[in-house]
Design a protein around this motif. Structure first.
Motif, PDB file in Angstrom:
ATOM      1  N   SER A 194       0.544  -0.882  -0.495  1.00  0.00           N
ATOM      2  CA  SER A 194       0.271   0.028   0.042  1.00  0.00           C
ATOM      3  C   SER A 194       1.053   1.124   0.053  1.00  0.00           C
ATOM      4  N   VAL A 195       1.773   1.406   1.026  1.00  0.00           N
ATOM      5  CA  VAL A 195       3.045   2.713   0.467  1.00  0.00           C
ATOM      6  C   VAL A 195       3.240   2.843  -0.918  1.00  0.00           C
ATOM      7  N   VAL A 196       3.956   1.675  -1.437  1.00  0.00           N
ATOM      8  CA  VAL A 196       4.530   1.700  -2.525  1.00  0.00           C
ATOM      9  C   VAL A 196       3.378   2.278  -4.028  1.00  0.00           C
ATOM     10  N   ILE A 197       2.327   1.433  -3.523  1.00  0.00           N
ATOM     11  CA  ILE A 197       1.272   2.483  -4.517  1.00  0.00           C
ATOM     12  C   ILE A 197       0.746   3.568  -3.736  1.00  0.00           C
ATOM     13  N   SER A 198       0.918   3.723  -2.848  1.00  0.00           N
ATOM     14  CA  SER A 198       0.771   5.296  -2.359  1.00  0.00           C
ATOM     15  C   SER A 198       1.874   6.337  -3.136  1.00  0.00           C
ATOM     16  N   LEU A 199       2.578   6.104  -3.091  1.00  0.00           N
ATOM     17  CA  LEU A 199       3.763   6.649  -3.310  1.00  0.00           C
ATOM     18  C   LEU A 199       4.019   7.206  -4.543  1.00  0.00           C
ATOM     19  N   ILE A 200       3.346   5.987  -5.626  1.00  0.00           N
ATOM     20  CA  ILE A 200       3.555   5.996  -6.943  1.00  0.00           C
ATOM     21  C   ILE A 200       2.596   7.435  -7.449  1.00  0.00           C
ATOM     22  N   VAL A 201       1.214   7.134  -6.582  1.00  0.00           N
ATOM     23  CA  VAL A 201      -0.042   7.821  -6.620  1.00  0.00           C
ATOM     24  C   VAL A 201       0.329   9.161  -6.381  1.00  0.00           C
ATOM     25  N   ALA A 202       1.359   9.663  -5.642  1.00  0.00           N
ATOM     26  CA  ALA A 202       2.062  10.229  -5.383  1.00  0.00           C
ATOM     27  C   ALA A 202       2.202  10.964  -6.619  1.00  0.00           C
ATOM     28  N   GLY A 203       3.724  10.513  -6.736  1.00  0.00           N
ATOM     29  CA  GLY A 203       3.876  10.979  -7.433  1.00  0.00           C
ATOM     30  C   GLY A 203       3.872  11.582  -8.891  1.00  0.00           C
ATOM     31  N   SER A 209       0.502  17.997 -11.580  1.00  0.00           N
ATOM     32  CA  SER A 209       0.293  19.886 -10.524  1.00  0.00           C
ATOM     33  C   SER A 209       1.222  19.932 -10.851  1.00  0.00           C
ATOM     34  N   GLN A 210       2.265  19.958 -10.519  1.00  0.00           N
ATOM     35  CA  GLN A 210       3.750  20.776 -11.416  1.00  0.00           C
ATOM     36  C   GLN A 210       3.481  22.395 -12.184  1.00  0.00           C
ATOM     37  N   LYS A 211       2.681  21.966 -13.325  1.00  0.00           N
ATOM     38  CA  LYS A 211       2.585  23.135 -14.155  1.00  0.00           C
ATOM     39  C   LYS A 211       1.265  24.013 -14.131  1.00  0.00           C
ATOM     40  N   ILE A 270      -7.735  15.703  -4.449  1.00  0.00           N
ATOM     41  CA  ILE A 270      -7.512  14.584  -5.050  1.00  0.00           C
ATOM     42  C   ILE A 270      -6.421  13.075  -4.796  1.00  0.00           C
ATOM     43  N   MET A 271      -6.048  13.522  -4.649  1.00  0.00           N
ATOM     44  CA  MET A 271      -3.931  12.830  -4.003  1.00  0.00           C
ATOM     45  C   MET A 271      -4.041  12.535  -2.856  1.00  0.00           C
ATOM     46  N   VAL A 272      -4.888  12.749  -1.475  1.00  0.00           N
ATOM     47  CA  VAL A 272      -4.973  12.609  -0.529  1.00  0.00           C
ATOM     48  C   VAL A 272      -6.408  11.443  -0.212  1.00  0.00           C
ATOM     49  N   PRO A 273      -6.910  11.644  -0.371  1.00  0.00           N
ATOM     50  CA  PRO A 273      -8.454  10.804  -0.137  1.00  0.00           C
ATOM     51  C   PRO A 273      -8.048   8.672  -1.287  1.00  0.00           C
ATOM     52  N   GLN A 324       1.190  15.672   0.870  1.00  0.00           N
ATOM     53  CA  GLN A 324       1.140  16.748   0.861  1.00  0.00           C
ATOM     54  C   GLN A 324       1.320  17.601   0.907  1.00  0.00           C
ATOM     55  N   THR A 325       3.421  17.294   1.130  1.00  0.00           N
ATOM     56  CA  THR A 325       4.040  17.547   1.383  1.00  0.00           C
ATOM     57  C   THR A 325       4.346  17.865  -0.119  1.00  0.00           C
ATOM     58  N   ALA A 326       4.332  17.392  -1.001  1.00  0.00           N
ATOM     59  CA  ALA A 326       4.642  17.558  -2.335  1.00  0.00           C
ATOM     60  C   ALA A 326       3.529  18.421  -2.651  1.00  0.00           C
ATOM     61  N   SER A 327       2.527  18.757  -2.854  1.00  0.00           N
ATOM     62  CA  SER A 327       2.014  19.508  -2.973  1.00  0.00           C
ATOM     63  C   SER A 327       2.001  20.944  -2.748  1.00  0.00           C
ATOM     64  N   ILE A 328       2.313  20.426  -1.561  1.00  0.00           N
ATOM     65  CA  ILE A 328       3.212  22.100  -0.839  1.00  0.00           C
ATOM     66  C   ILE A 328       4.328  22.588  -2.227  1.00  0.00           C
TER      67      ILE A 328
END
Length: 603
Positions: A194-203, A209-211, A270-273, A324-328
């Motif tokens: 679950s951690v690996v999938i979550s990190l891939i999703v966040a990436g 969102s960067q652009k 939507i990344m968090v949920p 969230q930190t990645a978004s910030i």
């Protein structure tokens, strides 16, 4: 209204890693404090990780006592036999210690980020002072202002929130997974997946969102530029009934901000949920399999299952924090890109190595075959030649766009010429420091510049070594003393921003007093009396005549009646002198000057 381009329009595609690496260089002086704060975060996180272990041991102890498996409630904690009370006290102490470490970490990081933004503002101020004037011809002032204020504040706020969370979250995730694998590797695999999938999703969401964050930062800069432009010129907007068009322009920029900010925040939100969904799956999986093992394997302790479920639940929080930190951090990177673009803009060349060239200035100025253009394909000055003898009053006249103000800008080295030379007392001004060249001139412009402060401070601007008596003497010569004394507080009267609590003519009188107080060997007057009444103009003209005695003076004039006494008049057209001589000589020639002069008196 004409819109100058925003600074980001010319930027290359963003490089998140490079930008952040450069941003972190600002932390280099505080690297030991950063390391200490990181240590606080790591220790606090490790203590937090121990909490489920202690809670599980306490639950097992209570269960054993309740089921009468144990009488004294002795708990085996990593090979150490502890009583129930000792484990309870240890739990309270670790919780308190974790709180203290978090407070110390927060205190340290706040100081670091404040010093970082202080240094960044200082660097920006230094940079702006070195930027050539043509930089501000290309870009909007409001956009530059937005970088010094809004973007630096964004970095301040986001780093304060994010640095501690980065240390804490990664330590928590790593420590939890290690402990889970040590205790039960098969259950740990569920959480790890679950951690690996979550990190891939966040990436993936971060890239998306960067652009949008970068576009939002650019649009915010455009909004600042628009507001600065429209509200600074609100009188002109109202005079020409341009309110509707200005409002439409505002709405257009506002709509762009809405669209890009909405997209950036939506993608981030939507990344968090989604991450929460995957971590909940792990939580449910551990609970189901753990419950099954508890039923089928009598060696399993209920506290162990509770501890594992707590870890599965606990790992979700730092994973979400990482998202969230990645978004910030995207906001931080977007702001940093805009700031670094300004810092990387080409500065004026360093001239600190140049020695002082003139110890005494007589004011002999020579223009030799001067060529200049603001834009590569648009010549402004073409082969300008002129000689001004010491002490002469030189008037520069001509139609709009002839190059009158450009000649003054080149003489002051606000811009450097493309070819040819400009000499003062036989020395090319390119061989002098810019500061040296400008120190020889007093200047009064058509647009008076007043800053918030007392009248005394405004007149003595650039002449702080002058006494109040000298300030008053200069003000009397400029016919300013009388109106100053009519104000409450006199010379201590505080002017509002841009001097809006006095008239335009009075602001002009103050700038003339400033030039008189500076007492420079040469003068530049760009339609200096355009904002005063006829009676005051006559008085100022007399004072100017007195001031210009023995000084080389350049007067840009539109009202030709004010320069009849000039020693020489340069008549410019299309970047060249087409006629020169005094007023009488030029009228006798019956050429272009005579046409200009007579046209001002045609009914």
């Amino acid at each position: 209204m004409n819109r100058r381009p925003g600074l980001l329009n010319n930027q290359k595609p963003a490089n998140f890693g490079k930008t952040f690496k450069r941003l972190l260089q600002y932390l280099s002086k505080d690297k030991w404090i950063v390391m200490l704060a990181a240590l606080f975060a790591v220790v606090s996180s490790l203590i937090t990780v121990l909490t489920p272990v202690l809670a599980g041991k306490l639950l097992t102890s209570i269960t054993d006592i309740w089921s009468q498996k144990s009488v004294d409630g002795v708990v085996d904690l990593f090979g150490i036999a502890l009583t129930f009370n000792e484990v309870l006290i240890l739990s309270i102490v670790t919780a308190a210690l974790s709180t203290v470490l978090n407070l110390l970490q927060g205190y340290s990081l706040i100081g670091i980020t404040q010093r970082l933004t202080y240094k960044m503002r200082s660097d920006l101020a230094d940079k702006i002072n070195t930027l050539p004037l043509n930089f501000f011809d290309k870009y909007k002032y409001g956009d530059v202002l937005s970088r010094v204020t809004n973007d630096v504040d964004t970095i301040n706020q986001t780093l304060t929130q994010s640095l501690s969370e980065i240390f804490r979250s990664f330590t928590l995730v790593t420590a939890i997974l290690v402990i889970m694998f040590v205790m039960r590797w098969d259950l740990a695999l569920i959480t790890t997946a679950s951690v690996v999938i979550s990190l891939i999703v966040a990436g993936n969401f971060v890239k998306l969102s960067q652009k949008y964050f970068r576009q939002a930062a650019m649009n915010n800069g455009d909004m600042n530029g628009h507001v600065e432009e429209v509200y600074h010129g609100h009188q002109v907007v109202k005079v020409f009934n341009h309110q509707k068009q200005a409002f439409e322009e505002f709405n257009e920029v506002n709509k762009r901000i809405y669209e890009t900010s909405w997209k950036a925040q939506f993608v981030s939100s939507i990344m968090v949920p989604i991450q929460f969904f995957f971590t909940n799956l792990a939580y449910i999986g551990v609970a189901i399999i753990g419950g099954y093992l508890l039923i089928t394997d009598s060696s399993f302790e209920v506290g162990f299952i509770m501890m594992f479920i707590q870890y599965a639940r606990q790992v979700a929080q730092p994973i979400q924090s990482i998202g969230q930190t990645a978004s910030i951090m995207q906001q931080t990177a977007a702001a940093a890109e805009r700031i670094f673009f300004l810092m990387d803009a080409e500065s004026e060349t360093d001239e600190s190595h140049k020695p002082k060239m003139l110890n005494k200035v007589s004011g002999h100025v020579t223009f030799k075959d001067v060529h200049f253009r603001y834009l590569p394909d648009t010549p402004v000055i073409q082969g300008f030649n002129a000689e001004v003898k010491p002490g002469q009053m030189v008037a520069i006249v001509g139609p709009t766009g002839a190059g009158k103000t450009t000649i003054v800008n080149l003489l002051m080295r606000f811009y450097d010429i493309d070819s040819g030379s400009i000499q003062i007392d036989g020395v090319d001004i390119k061989d002098m420091k810019r500061e040296e060249v400008r120190s020889y001139f007093g200047m009064v412009l058509q647009d008076s510049w007043i800053f918030e402060g007392s009248i005394l401070d405004n007149i003595s601007y650039g002449s702080k070594d002058k006494t109040k008596e000298e300030v008053e003497k200069a003000a009397r010569a400029a016919q300013t003393h009388h109106f100053i004394h009519s104000l409450s507080g006199g010379y201590d009267f505080n002017l509002s921003e841009d001097g809006l609590n006095i008239s335009q003519g009075q602001r002009q009188l103050i700038t003339i007093s400033r030039a008189m107080l500076a007492d420079k060997p040469m003068l530049i007057l760009d339609e200096a009396t355009s904002s005063v009444d006829t009676r005051t103009e006559i008085l100022i003209q007399k004072a100017m005549d007195q001031l210009m005695k023995g000084r080389t003076s350049f007067v840009i004039a539109h009202r030709l009646s004010t320069i009849k006494n000039a020693d020489i008049i340069f008549v410019m057209k299309d970047g060249n002198i087409i006629e020169q001589g005094n007023h009488t000589q030029l009228l006798e020639q019956n050429g272009f000057y005579a046409q200009l002069y007579n046209s001002q008196f045609d009914v």
